[in-house]
Scaffold this active site. Sequence first.
Site, short mmCIF file in Angstrom:
data_model
loop_
_atom_site.label_atom_id
_atom_site.label_comp_id
_atom_site.label_asym_id
_atom_site.label_seq_id
_atom_site.Cartn_x
_atom_site.Cartn_y
_atom_site.Cartn_z
N ALA A 44 0.84 -1.20 0.00
CA ALA A 44 0.00 0.00 0.00
C ALA A 44 0.87 1.25 0.00
O ALA A 44 2.01 1.22 0.44
CB ALA A 44 -0.92 0.00 1.22
N ASP A 45 0.29 2.33 -0.49
CA ASP A 45 0.93 3.63 -0.43
C ASP A 45 -0.17 4.68 -0.30
O ASP A 45 -1.24 4.54 -0.89
CB ASP A 45 1.75 3.92 -1.69
CG ASP A 45 2.60 5.15 -1.51
OD1 ASP A 45 3.69 5.03 -0.91
OD2 ASP A 45 2.18 6.23 -1.94
N THR A 46 0.11 5.71 0.48
CA THR A 46 -0.89 6.75 0.74
C THR A 46 -0.37 8.11 0.31
O THR A 46 0.79 8.44 0.57
CB THR A 46 -1.24 6.78 2.24
OG1 THR A 46 -1.75 5.50 2.61
CG2 THR A 46 -2.28 7.83 2.54
#
Length: 163
Positions: A44-46
């Site tokens: 994941a990356d935000t």
Amino acid sequence: MVKSKNIPEDYPSDLPKRNISEFLAEKKAESFCEESQSNLIIAADTTVLVEGKILEKPVDSLDARRMLKELSGKYHEVITGVCLLHKDKKISFSDTTKVYFRDLSDAEIEHYVETYKPFDKAGSYGIQEWIGLVGITGIEGSYFNVMGLPIHRVYECLKEFFK
């Protein structure tokens, strides 16, 4: 098991801003490609998008203060991209949550940056920390997405992934 690799979080300059987090999640997952033959990889990356501008992780305390001032009194969008990878199958998606901040004083921003050192967080804050408790007036969407992993969407994708 949680693992990480130090991969560059760069992306093509012409990539639409709303696609950056999903692109980076795929890049992170693919860095574990060899391990995906025997394990399910969830990466994941935000990113934080305010007034059309991406706020990434701050480089130092001055940058963190600048970002929090930019978020103060406004709403922004938190976009988390997720990639599920196993063997030759890959599913990617992103989830967006609107977050509303009240006006933050310089003293509040200073206290937060010095006490919580949010240098590993997109937009310079963690919703689960002090600033989230006192500064956020509302959200539209998933709280867990703002924390960095939209669990509800991951669960739904996992059910599809293994059909």
